[in-house]
Design a protein around this motif. Structure first.
Motif, PDB file in Angstrom:
ATOM      1  N   ILE A   1     -58.964  30.127  45.851  1.00 32.20           N
ATOM      2  CA  ILE A   1     -57.412  30.659  46.163  1.00 32.20           C
ATOM      3  C   ILE A   1     -57.601  30.437  47.747  1.00 32.20           C
ATOM      4  CG2 ILE A   1     -55.574  32.098  46.107  1.00 32.20           C
ATOM      5  CD1 ILE A   1     -56.373  32.596  43.198  1.00 32.20           C
ATOM      6  N   SER A   2     -58.578  31.396  48.261  1.00 33.99           N
ATOM      7  CA  SER A   2     -58.546  31.565  49.648  1.00 33.99           C
ATOM      8  C   SER A   2     -58.890  30.336  50.516  1.00 33.99           C
ATOM      9  CB  SER A   2     -59.733  32.432  50.129  1.00 33.99           C
ATOM     10  OG  SER A   2     -60.787  32.635  49.192  1.00 33.99           O
ATOM     11  N   VAL A   3     -59.340  29.366  49.713  1.00 39.24           N
ATOM     12  CA  VAL A   3     -59.567  27.929  50.603  1.00 39.24           C
ATOM     13  C   VAL A   3     -58.106  27.375  50.629  1.00 39.24           C
ATOM     14  CG1 VAL A   3     -60.407  25.485  50.537  1.00 39.24           C
ATOM     15  CG2 VAL A   3     -61.982  27.429  50.088  1.00 39.24           C
TER      16      VAL A   3
ATOM     17  N   GLU B   1     -58.698  41.678  49.218  1.00 38.24           N
ATOM     18  CA  GLU B   1     -58.369  41.035  50.353  1.00 38.24           C
ATOM     19  C   GLU B   1     -57.647  39.603  50.222  1.00 38.24           C
ATOM     20  OE1 GLU B   1     -62.865  40.493  51.423  1.00 38.24           O
ATOM     21  OE2 GLU B   1     -61.999  38.861  52.202  1.00 38.24           O
ATOM     22  N   LEU B   2     -58.068  39.164  48.938  1.00 35.79           N
ATOM     23  CA  LEU B   2     -57.314  37.926  48.512  1.00 35.79           C
ATOM     24  C   LEU B   2     -55.950  38.418  48.510  1.00 35.79           C
ATOM     25  CD1 LEU B   2     -57.427  35.328  47.418  1.00 35.79           C
ATOM     26  CD2 LEU B   2     -57.159  35.949  45.051  1.00 35.79           C
ATOM     27  N   LEU B   3     -55.350  39.520  47.881  1.00 32.64           N
ATOM     28  CA  LEU B   3     -53.836  39.765  47.775  1.00 32.64           C
ATOM     29  C   LEU B   3     -53.437  39.907  48.916  1.00 32.64           C
ATOM     30  CD1 LEU B   3     -54.089  41.977  44.478  1.00 32.64           C
ATOM     31  CD2 LEU B   3     -53.075  39.645  44.823  1.00 32.64           C
ATOM     32  N   ASN B   4     -54.051  40.499  49.890  1.00 36.45           N
ATOM     33  CA  ASN B   4     -53.619  40.677  51.160  1.00 36.45           C
ATOM     34  C   ASN B   4     -53.344  39.469  51.858  1.00 36.45           C
ATOM     35  OD1 ASN B   4     -53.158  43.559  51.751  1.00 36.45           O
ATOM     36  ND2 ASN B   4     -55.364  43.768  51.880  1.00 36.45           N
ATOM     37  N   LYS B   5     -54.319  38.484  51.765  1.00 29.76           N
ATOM     38  CA  LYS B   5     -54.212  37.025  52.507  1.00 29.76           C
ATOM     39  C   LYS B   5     -53.008  36.629  51.957  1.00 29.76           C
ATOM     40  CE  LYS B   5     -58.724  35.640  52.648  1.00 29.76           C
ATOM     41  NZ  LYS B   5     -59.783  34.831  52.468  1.00 29.76           N
TER      42      LYS B   5
ATOM     43  N   ILE C   1     -48.172  41.472  40.000  1.00 26.12           N
ATOM     44  CA  ILE C   1     -49.344  41.267  39.456  1.00 26.12           C
ATOM     45  C   ILE C   1     -50.264  42.099  39.622  1.00 26.12           C
ATOM     46  CG2 ILE C   1     -51.157  39.652  39.495  1.00 26.12           C
ATOM     47  CD1 ILE C   1     -49.119  37.427  40.065  1.00 26.12           C
ATOM     48  N   SER C   2     -50.529  42.863  40.977  1.00 26.47           N
ATOM     49  CA  SER C   2     -51.274  43.783  41.490  1.00 26.47           C
ATOM     50  C   SER C   2     -51.331  44.870  40.616  1.00 26.47           C
ATOM     51  CB  SER C   2     -51.112  43.880  42.948  1.00 26.47           C
ATOM     52  OG  SER C   2     -51.622  45.178  43.093  1.00 26.47           O
TER      53      SER C   2
ATOM     54  N   LEU D   1     -54.591  47.641  40.069  1.00 23.38           N
ATOM     55  CA  LEU D   1     -55.474  47.670  41.094  1.00 23.38           C
ATOM     56  C   LEU D   1     -55.207  48.841  42.183  1.00 23.38           C
ATOM     57  CD1 LEU D   1     -55.285  44.104  42.124  1.00 23.38           C
ATOM     58  CD2 LEU D   1     -57.210  45.334  41.146  1.00 23.38           C
ATOM     59  N   PRO D   2     -56.288  49.471  42.789  1.00 20.16           N
ATOM     60  CA  PRO D   2     -55.937  50.913  43.497  1.00 20.16           C
ATOM     61  C   PRO D   2     -55.105  50.367  44.792  1.00 20.16           C
ATOM     62  CG  PRO D   2     -58.507  50.200  43.564  1.00 20.16           C
ATOM     63  CD  PRO D   2     -57.520  49.380  42.726  1.00 20.16           C
ATOM     64  N   GLU D   3     -54.868  48.935  45.236  1.00 22.14           N
ATOM     65  CA  GLU D   3     -54.241  49.012  46.731  1.00 22.14           C
ATOM     66  C   GLU D   3     -53.087  48.594  46.416  1.00 22.14           C
ATOM     67  OE1 GLU D   3     -57.245  47.298  45.831  1.00 22.14           O
ATOM     68  OE2 GLU D   3     -56.755  45.273  45.484  1.00 22.14           O
ATOM     69  N   THR D   4     -52.314  48.986  44.953  1.00 21.05           N
ATOM     70  CA  THR D   4     -50.950  48.574  44.867  1.00 21.05           C
ATOM     71  C   THR D   4     -50.064  49.390  45.855  1.00 21.05           C
ATOM     72  OG1 THR D   4     -51.915  48.270  42.446  1.00 21.05           O
ATOM     73  CG2 THR D   4     -49.209  48.148  43.150  1.00 21.05           C
ATOM     74  N   PRO D   5     -50.221  50.531  46.097  1.00 21.52           N
ATOM     75  CA  PRO D   5     -49.322  51.347  46.763  1.00 21.52           C
ATOM     76  C   PRO D   5     -49.385  50.556  48.311  1.00 21.52           C
ATOM     77  CG  PRO D   5     -50.598  52.758  45.733  1.00 21.52           C
ATOM     78  CD  PRO D   5     -51.245  51.510  45.224  1.00 21.52           C
TER      79      PRO D   5
END
Lengths: 167, 572
Positions: B469-471, B498-502, B522-523, B528-532
């Motif tokens: 996905i990053s590619v 980082e994928l979700l951030n990207k 989705i997150s 996932l802890p980074e949802t907030p």
């Protein structure tokens, strides 16, 4: 001497005319009917019969829209052996049809280059490749020994028969 | 579809095809020889004898010596023996020469008719490795029987001469009756006959089999050589090769004795041949096992033998490697590369050396030269190649390498593909490179999805999905990346932060608010802890104008998420 010859021919014509009194100038026709207007032509039907390019075009298109299926030099001026080549070709075609039964996608093309006999065939991928290789080895060896000349098979495979149109 | 058979290919599929073609030929030969009357017509001028059916029937019918000679010539063992017995019973004596020929035939063929064997391809695979196999006669299944015809006929001879003894002994050695061979030899000595060089060669070959310990074996061989000298029999090249071959079985003793043997033989003006060098190498190296030192021996031997070549490439010396490879090109030396398995080892070593030592351009030049015409690299070699590309910063060549990998059939190797993906995803490159990477990535995706006929070859891992996905994102293929994101759920894998951030950055650039909200959903679905943090980003980055495009359902979701996530935030 000359006079006796003339008398003999006169005698002969008299005898022959007496034997066939009426309509004595017609002879017997001995060959089979050639049906040259029906050979190698697939007639148009309902539209469900699939037909390859080779089958779709009629013999008078050879040289114009079709190539030759058998290529050799014995039809040139001064070359002989044409009849033998035809008989060999017929045998080879039947042999290929039987050995690779159900696999031939189109007619076999036979080319002769010098001593070498090249058989070009297009096959459907009906058998495994190793089985194809087995049959190729078998055919090459058998036909080389039969015709006392090197025989090579050039094979190409397609997934299905290539349909040109539906008649 | 038809693959072309190359001379030195070793890929198992190619091997299968060539073997099946060979068996087709044998089937045809069987028909030709069973029904020869259909193949008699001779069109060819001049006559081609190899295209005629083989005449396998003996011509001369009556029982005479000439008939016996003919059957011996045609290698019909049973018929010859029967005829011999017939002749003896009828009372005609058969001359010693002919009897010796008959003995030769029986001992060579092992008392049974030589069967019409398939002539295997030149590179026939031997099942046992060199040096581990018990004998070179691993193909022979027959063993020397106790009362077979050879022994019987030998006993019938009134005065056996050297030739008869030698035939008997060689047959015994060939078929595994080693101790009997030695006892026959003692018989020979008791009859005060001299043995010839062939007998001695056979006995030397048999020597390692009769004794157990290394030094006993060596003593026996030295003994035999001394007897040879006494009987004034000159050793020949086969003697040298037999001694070297026996030394292979002698372990460390072999290493110390090998060179003196060669120098002595040289003194007798017997030049070592390729086979001797083969044995020599086998004494000092084991094929297939890595050895660090002992470079000097290789160098010495190579210096002696200009124009010959060897199998091992155990040194890390690039120059030597090039020299060896060059020697390979001279004349018939490719035969020394051994069977296909060892050939593959040679090339694998060569390539790994190249990858380690040389820079990328040289490596690629060799790669283009040798692959796929001469060598089909294994997946390990492909990995070495990828690492070399990495060190030299030539990652833009990856799509080409991927094509090669697919063609060679390594596309179903999980770790190879994953490594490829990681390398592609690691850094940011310029635009065209990213485009080519994206094409490559989509190709890889196809392989993951459906293999041949519905079989699934590879399974997704989190790492590979993320890389892919990053590619795609880096090449701005948002739509494809979006579809791939759904795969996380179906295959039970968790995306990384980082994928979700990207992804969010990418979505922000495109200004698609709804997609952003779905992303956050989705997150949240994965807990996932980074949802907030994601929600915060959505709030901050998307301006009011964008928010107007927000669909009512998405808005609802956003509110619920905000409330759900703000409570844990408050707790923290």
């Amino acid at each position: 001497m000359a006079t006796s010859l003339v008398r003999q021919t006169k005698l002969l014509s008299i005898v022959s005319s007496q034997l066939n009194p009426a309509a004595c100038f017609r002879n017997i026709h001995c060959t089979a009917a050639c049906l040259k207007n029906r050979a190698a032509r697939i007639r148009e039907g309902k539209g469900d019969k699939s037909v390859t390019y080779e089958q779709a075009y009629h013999p008078h298109h050879i040289g114009h829209r079709k190539g030759w299926l058998s290529q050799h030099t014995s039809n040139l001026q001064g070359e002989d052996g044409a009849a033998e080549r035809v008989v060999e070709d017929v045998f080879i075609r039947r042999f290929m049809y039987g050995t690779f039964h159900g696999c031939l996608a189109d007619e076999v093309v036979i080319k002769r280059r010098g001593n070498l006999l090249v058989i070009c065939a297009v096959m459907i991928q009906k058998l495994l490749p190793s089985k194809f290789y087995f049959l190729i080895g078998y055919t090459e060896e058998l036909l080389s020994h039969f015709y006392k000349c090197p025989v090579k098979i050039e094979m190409q495979t397609v997934e299905e028969k290539v349909v040109y149109k539906y008649l | 579809m038809k693959t072309f058979l190359t001379l030195t290919s070793f890929s198992p599929i190619q091997k299968l095809f060539s073997l099946s073609q060979e068996s087709g030929r044998n089937a045809a030969k069987y028909f030709i020889n069973t029904y020869p009357k259909y193949f008699q017509k001779d069109y060819a001028q001049p006559h081609i004898p190899c295209l005629m059916p083989e005449t396998l029937e003996a011509q001369i019918e009556e029982a005479s010596e000439a008939a016996l000679i003919e059957r011996i010539r045609m290698r019909k063992v049973k018929a010859a023996v029967d005829l011999y017995d017939q002749l003896l019973q009828a009372g005609t004596s058969v001359s010693l020469d002919v009897t010796n020929q008959l003995l030769d035939l029986i001992c060579f063929c092992g008392d049974h008719d030589p069967t019409q064997e398939n002539v295997p391809e030149q590179r026939n695979e031997e099942t046992a490795k060199k040096g581990r196999a018990s004998k070179a006669s691993g193909l022979l299944k027959a063993t020397w029987k106790e009362n077979n015809n050879a022994g019987r006929i030998f006993a019938l001879l009134s005065e056996p001469n050297t030739h008869s003894y030698s035939a008997l002994i060689r047959g015994m050695v060939k078929y595994g009756a080693y101790s009997k061979a030695f006892s026959t030899y003692t018989d020979l000595l008791n009859n005060r006959l001299k043995a010839d060089v062939h007998t001695f060669n056979a006995l030397i070959i048999a020597a390692p089999e009769v004794k157990e310990k290394y030094n006993e074996k060596w003593e026996l061989i030295v003994d035999l050589l001394k007897q040879m000298a006494e009987q004034k029999v000159k050793p020949n090249l086969l003697t040298l090769n037999a001694v070297l071959k026996a030394l292979r079985r002698c372990g460390t003793l072999g290493k110390s004795q090998a060179f003196p043997v060669i120098s002595e033989m040289k003194a007798l003006s017997i030049d070592p041949s390729l086979a001797s060098y083969n044995h020599l190498l086998a004494i000092f190296y084991k094929t297939g096992a890595p050895i660090q030192g002992q470079t000097d021996i290789l160098q010495e031997v190579m210096n002696e033998v200009s124009g010959k070549s060897f199998t091992c490439l155990d040194t890390k010396d690039m120059e030597q490697a090039y020299r060896v490879h060059e020697l390979l090109g001279v004349g018939e030396n490719w035969r020394l590369l051994g069977n296909d398995f060892q050939q593959s080892i040679y090339y694998a070593r060569f390539f790994s050396l190249l990858c380690m030592m040389e820079n990328i351009d040289v490596m690629l030049k060799w790669y283009r030269d040798l692959v796929p015409s001469v060598y089909y690299p294994s997946s390990n070699v492909m990995r070495d190649l990828l690492q070399a590309l990495d060190t030299d910063n030539r990652l833009d060549l990856i799509p080409q390498i991927w094509k090669d990998i697919k063609q060679l059939g390594h596309a179903n190797r999980q770790n190879l593909v994953e490594e490829l993906l990681t390398l592609m995803a690691r850094e940011k490159h310029n635009q065209e490179v990213q485009e080519s990477f994206a094409e490559c990535a989509l190709d890889i995706k196809k392989i993951y999805d459906t293999g041949d006929r519905g079989k699934v070859l590879l399974s997704w891992t989190a790492g590979s999905l993320i890389d892919l996905i990053s590619v795609l994102l880096a090449a701005h293929r948002r739509q494809d990346a979006w579809e791939m994101l759904k795969l996380f759920k179906t295959h039970n894998r968790v995306p990384s932060e980082e994928l979700l951030n990207k992804f969010l950055t990418c979505v922000k650039e495109a200004g698609e608010v709804n997609q952003a909200v779905e992303l956050v959903q989705i997150s949240a679905g994965f807990c996932l802890p980074e949802t907030p943090k994601l929600i915060q980003r959505v709030q901050q980055e998307f301006e009011l104008t964008d928010l107007r495009d927000l669909k009512p359902s998405s808005a609802h979701h956003l509110c619920s998420l905000l409330t759900a996530c703000s409570s844990p935030l408050k707790q923290h």
